[in-house]
Design an enzyme around this catalytic site. Structure first.
Site, PDB file in Angstrom:
ATOM      1  N   ASN A  48       0.861  -1.184   0.000  1.00  0.00           N
ATOM      2  CA  ASN A  48       0.000   0.000   0.000  1.00  0.00           C
ATOM      3  C   ASN A  48       0.903   1.242   0.000  1.00  0.00           C
ATOM      4  O   ASN A  48       1.712   1.432   0.908  1.00  0.00           O
ATOM      5  CB  ASN A  48      -0.898  -0.037   1.252  1.00  0.00           C
ATOM      6  CG  ASN A  48      -1.849   1.137   1.293  1.00  0.00           C
ATOM      7  OD1 ASN A  48      -1.440   2.277   1.109  1.00  0.00           O
ATOM      8  ND2 ASN A  48      -3.114   0.882   1.542  1.00  0.00           N
ATOM      9  N   HIS A  74       1.029   6.090   2.053  1.00  0.00           N
ATOM     10  CA  HIS A  74       1.825   6.952   2.931  1.00  0.00           C
ATOM     11  C   HIS A  74       2.978   7.624   2.210  1.00  0.00           C
ATOM     12  O   HIS A  74       3.481   8.648   2.668  1.00  0.00           O
ATOM     13  CB  HIS A  74       2.291   6.182   4.159  1.00  0.00           C
ATOM     14  CG  HIS A  74       1.152   5.870   5.085  1.00  0.00           C
ATOM     15  ND1 HIS A  74       0.380   6.853   5.676  1.00  0.00           N
ATOM     16  CD2 HIS A  74       0.613   4.697   5.481  1.00  0.00           C
ATOM     17  CE1 HIS A  74      -0.562   6.295   6.405  1.00  0.00           C
ATOM     18  NE2 HIS A  74      -0.451   4.989   6.306  1.00  0.00           N
ATOM     19  N   HIS A  83      -5.211   3.873  -2.272  1.00  0.00           N
ATOM     20  CA  HIS A  83      -6.555   4.297  -1.873  1.00  0.00           C
ATOM     21  C   HIS A  83      -6.815   5.691  -2.415  1.00  0.00           C
ATOM     22  O   HIS A  83      -6.198   6.656  -1.975  1.00  0.00           O
ATOM     23  CB  HIS A  83      -6.630   4.290  -0.335  1.00  0.00           C
ATOM     24  CG  HIS A  83      -7.974   4.619   0.216  1.00  0.00           C
ATOM     25  ND1 HIS A  83      -8.226   4.646   1.565  1.00  0.00           N
ATOM     26  CD2 HIS A  83      -9.156   4.938  -0.382  1.00  0.00           C
ATOM     27  CE1 HIS A  83      -9.501   4.963   1.776  1.00  0.00           C
ATOM     28  NE2 HIS A  83     -10.079   5.160   0.611  1.00  0.00           N
ATOM     29  N   ARG A 112      -8.945   8.398  -2.131  1.00  0.00           N
ATOM     30  CA  ARG A 112      -9.998   8.871  -1.221  1.00  0.00           C
ATOM     31  C   ARG A 112     -10.847   9.937  -1.889  1.00  0.00           C
ATOM     32  O   ARG A 112     -10.376  10.670  -2.754  1.00  0.00           O
ATOM     33  CB  ARG A 112      -9.359   9.471   0.045  1.00  0.00           C
ATOM     34  CG  ARG A 112      -8.650   8.456   0.912  1.00  0.00           C
ATOM     35  CD  ARG A 112      -8.173   9.155   2.177  1.00  0.00           C
ATOM     36  NE  ARG A 112      -9.307   9.725   2.875  1.00  0.00           N
ATOM     37  CZ  ARG A 112      -9.929   9.134   3.907  1.00  0.00           C
ATOM     38  NH1 ARG A 112      -9.491   8.000   4.373  1.00  0.00           N
ATOM     39  NH2 ARG A 112     -10.960   9.713   4.475  1.00  0.00           N
ATOM     40  N   ARG A 153      -6.876  13.128  -0.203  1.00  0.00           N
ATOM     41  CA  ARG A 153      -5.929  13.563   0.837  1.00  0.00           C
ATOM     42  C   ARG A 153      -4.498  13.117   0.550  1.00  0.00           C
ATOM     43  O   ARG A 153      -3.547  13.785   0.907  1.00  0.00           O
ATOM     44  CB  ARG A 153      -6.474  13.050   2.149  1.00  0.00           C
ATOM     45  CG  ARG A 153      -5.566  12.582   3.155  1.00  0.00           C
ATOM     46  CD  ARG A 153      -6.186  12.050   4.410  1.00  0.00           C
ATOM     47  NE  ARG A 153      -7.566  12.365   4.719  1.00  0.00           N
ATOM     48  CZ  ARG A 153      -8.259  11.747   5.679  1.00  0.00           C
ATOM     49  NH1 ARG A 153      -7.686  10.828   6.424  1.00  0.00           N
ATOM     50  NH2 ARG A 153      -9.504  12.038   5.918  1.00  0.00           N
ATOM     51  N   GLU A 213      -8.193   0.832  -3.811  1.00  0.00           N
ATOM     52  CA  GLU A 213      -9.072   0.950  -2.646  1.00  0.00           C
ATOM     53  C   GLU A 213      -9.961   2.148  -2.848  1.00  0.00           C
ATOM     54  O   GLU A 213      -9.476   3.229  -3.232  1.00  0.00           O
ATOM     55  CB  GLU A 213      -8.237   1.190  -1.381  1.00  0.00           C
ATOM     56  CG  GLU A 213      -7.818  -0.051  -0.679  1.00  0.00           C
ATOM     57  CD  GLU A 213      -7.082   0.290   0.605  1.00  0.00           C
ATOM     58  OE1 GLU A 213      -7.395   1.317   1.238  1.00  0.00           O
ATOM     59  OE2 GLU A 213      -6.174  -0.459   0.953  1.00  0.00           O
ATOM     60  N   THR A 222     -17.941  -0.713  14.270  1.00  0.00           N
ATOM     61  CA  THR A 222     -17.218  -0.217  15.452  1.00  0.00           C
ATOM     62  C   THR A 222     -15.721  -0.500  15.334  1.00  0.00           C
ATOM     63  O   THR A 222     -14.895   0.233  15.844  1.00  0.00           O
ATOM     64  CB  THR A 222     -17.742  -0.886  16.742  1.00  0.00           C
ATOM     65  OG1 THR A 222     -17.849  -2.271  16.505  1.00  0.00           O
ATOM     66  CG2 THR A 222     -19.073  -0.309  17.151  1.00  0.00           C
ATOM     67  N   GLU A 255     -11.098  -8.844   2.491  1.00  0.00           N
ATOM     68  CA  GLU A 255      -9.862  -8.484   3.208  1.00  0.00           C
ATOM     69  C   GLU A 255     -10.257  -8.298   4.666  1.00  0.00           C
ATOM     70  O   GLU A 255     -11.008  -7.375   5.003  1.00  0.00           O
ATOM     71  CB  GLU A 255      -9.241  -7.206   2.648  1.00  0.00           C
ATOM     72  CG  GLU A 255      -7.967  -6.828   3.411  1.00  0.00           C
ATOM     73  CD  GLU A 255      -7.211  -5.659   2.803  1.00  0.00           C
ATOM     74  OE1 GLU A 255      -7.243  -5.486   1.568  1.00  0.00           O
ATOM     75  OE2 GLU A 255      -6.585  -4.911   3.564  1.00  0.00           O
ATOM     76  N   HIS A 296      -4.098  -4.053   7.500  1.00  0.00           N
ATOM     77  CA  HIS A 296      -4.158  -2.896   8.402  1.00  0.00           C
ATOM     78  C   HIS A 296      -3.383  -3.188   9.691  1.00  0.00           C
ATOM     79  O   HIS A 296      -3.716  -4.089  10.435  1.00  0.00           O
ATOM     80  CB  HIS A 296      -5.590  -2.472   8.764  1.00  0.00           C
ATOM     81  CG  HIS A 296      -5.601  -1.055   9.282  1.00  0.00           C
ATOM     82  ND1 HIS A 296      -5.773   0.039   8.466  1.00  0.00           N
ATOM     83  CD2 HIS A 296      -5.397  -0.573  10.518  1.00  0.00           C
ATOM     84  CE1 HIS A 296      -5.705   1.133   9.181  1.00  0.00           C
ATOM     85  NE2 HIS A 296      -5.464   0.795  10.436  1.00  0.00           N
TER      86      HIS A 296
HETATM   87  N1  PXP Z   1      -5.847  -2.582   3.878  1.00  0.00           N
HETATM   88  C1  PXP Z   1      -6.730  -1.560   3.792  1.00  0.00           C
HETATM   89  C2  PXP Z   1      -8.105  -1.848   3.315  1.00  0.00           C
HETATM   90  C3  PXP Z   1      -6.347  -0.256   4.131  1.00  0.00           C
HETATM   91  O1  PXP Z   1      -7.232   0.751   4.046  1.00  0.00           O
HETATM   92  C4  PXP Z   1      -5.011  -0.024   4.554  1.00  0.00           C
HETATM   93  C5  PXP Z   1      -4.561   1.351   4.858  1.00  0.00           C
HETATM   94  O2  PXP Z   1      -5.175   1.838   5.962  1.00  0.00           O
HETATM   95  C6  PXP Z   1      -4.138  -1.109   4.630  1.00  0.00           C
HETATM   96  C7  PXP Z   1      -4.584  -2.373   4.285  1.00  0.00           C
HETATM   97  C8  PXP Z   1      -2.723  -0.929   5.065  1.00  0.00           C
HETATM   98  O3  PXP Z   1      -2.675  -0.583   6.406  1.00  0.00           O
HETATM   99  P1  PXP Z   1      -1.286  -0.167   7.053  1.00  0.00           P
HETATM  100  O4  PXP Z   1      -0.861   1.111   6.397  1.00  0.00           O
HETATM  101  O5  PXP Z   1      -1.606  -0.032   8.495  1.00  0.00           O
HETATM  102  O6  PXP Z   1      -0.318  -1.277   6.774  1.00  0.00           O
END
Ligand code: PXP
Length: 247
Positions: A7, A10, A52, A54, A58, A79, A110, A160, A200
């Site tokens: 992913n 970041h 992702h 968004r 962002r 995403e 939640t 997922e 995540h």
């Molecule tokens: N999977 C999904 C659906 C996500 O939205 C994210 C990013 O929040 C990730 C995986 C990757 O999460 P992380 O950056 O905490 O590894």
């Protein structure tokens, strides 16, 4: 062997922190470039790239997605929120898969996964559109029985499982219980014929337990790999995670 989806959000976050007004231009002083990062990660063994887009743009920008679609050699996993606008965009871009994630309060459980049960009609519309276009849909859901069961009923081929609650509990008393919840979810998903991914909050430490979950196809990991890449470079960060995933 468990596959790694990197992913790259970041990386785009760091770029946007300085160059928001400049847009997602290529090259020059506008850095870091998430597409360049993706290409290097692929060369180091990433099995797919996840981004992702968004609704508030962002971090990842539309242009990033188009450039990824044109340049990466593995798979593009987009995403996105489960909205008509994003569905239309995905049908135009044609990623290999879309992962439906919650963006608004009403969609979120939640624990933070997409509440497929409460948003059944919207999710169904998106899954149907993707199935018709030959794009795989993955639903980012909590490891809860009703969410998993309905995901299969709606015809989504992938889920997922949200590993955030487990990752947050890692140093607390609920860690074993959260891991067990994920384990039960993996088995249930597999028995219903779903491809089971997870993501995540997975990092270089908790991966030792996460990789023991049954039937895992792919892990989507962002923050920990991008963070480590600051010190080692992205290639080594990807290689080390892959080593630990399949040790
Ligand atoms: N999977 C999904 C659906 C996500 O939205 C994210 C990013 O929040 C990730 C995986 C990757 O999460 P992380 O950056 O905490 O590894």
């Amino acid at each position: 062997m468990i596959l790694l989806g990197l992913n790259i959000d970041h990386c785009a976050t760091v770029r946007q922190a300085r160059y928001r007004a400049a847009g997602a231009a290529v090259g020059g002083v506008i850095e870091p470039d998430p597409v360049a990062l993706a290409l290097e990660a692929e060369r180091a063994g990433a099995d797919g790239i996840t981004a992702h887009l968004r609704e508030d743009r962002r971090h990842v920008q539309d242009r990033d997605i188009h450039r990824l679609r044109e340049s990466i050699a593995t798979r593009l996993n987009l995403e996105m929120a489960c909205t008509p606008e994003m569905t239309e965009l995905a049908l135009a871009i044609k990623p290999d898969s879309v992962c439906l994630v919650p963006e608004s309060r009403e969609e979120i459980t939640t624990e933070g996964g997409l509440d497929v049960v409460r948003n059944r009609d919207r999710v169904q519309a998106c899954v149907d559109a993707m199935n018709a276009a030959g794009i795989k849909t993955s639903l980012f859901i909590d490891p809860d029985e009703p969410q998993i069961e309905l995901s299969a009923k709606l015809g989504a081929p992938w889920i997922e499982l949200h590993t955030g609650a487990y990752a947050n509990a890692y140093h607390g008393s609920q860690r074993a219980a959260e891991l067990q919840r994920l384990r039960v979810g993996c088995v249930q998903g597999h028995q219903l014929g779903l491809v089971v991914n997870a993501g995540h909050g997975i990092n270089y430490v908790n991966i030792a337990e996460v990789r023991s979950l049954p039937h895992l196809h792919e892990l989507n990991i962002g923050h920990s790999i991008i963070s480590r890449a600051l010190f080692t470079g992205i290639a080594e960060a990807v290689r080390e995670m892959k080593r630990r995933m399949n040790a």
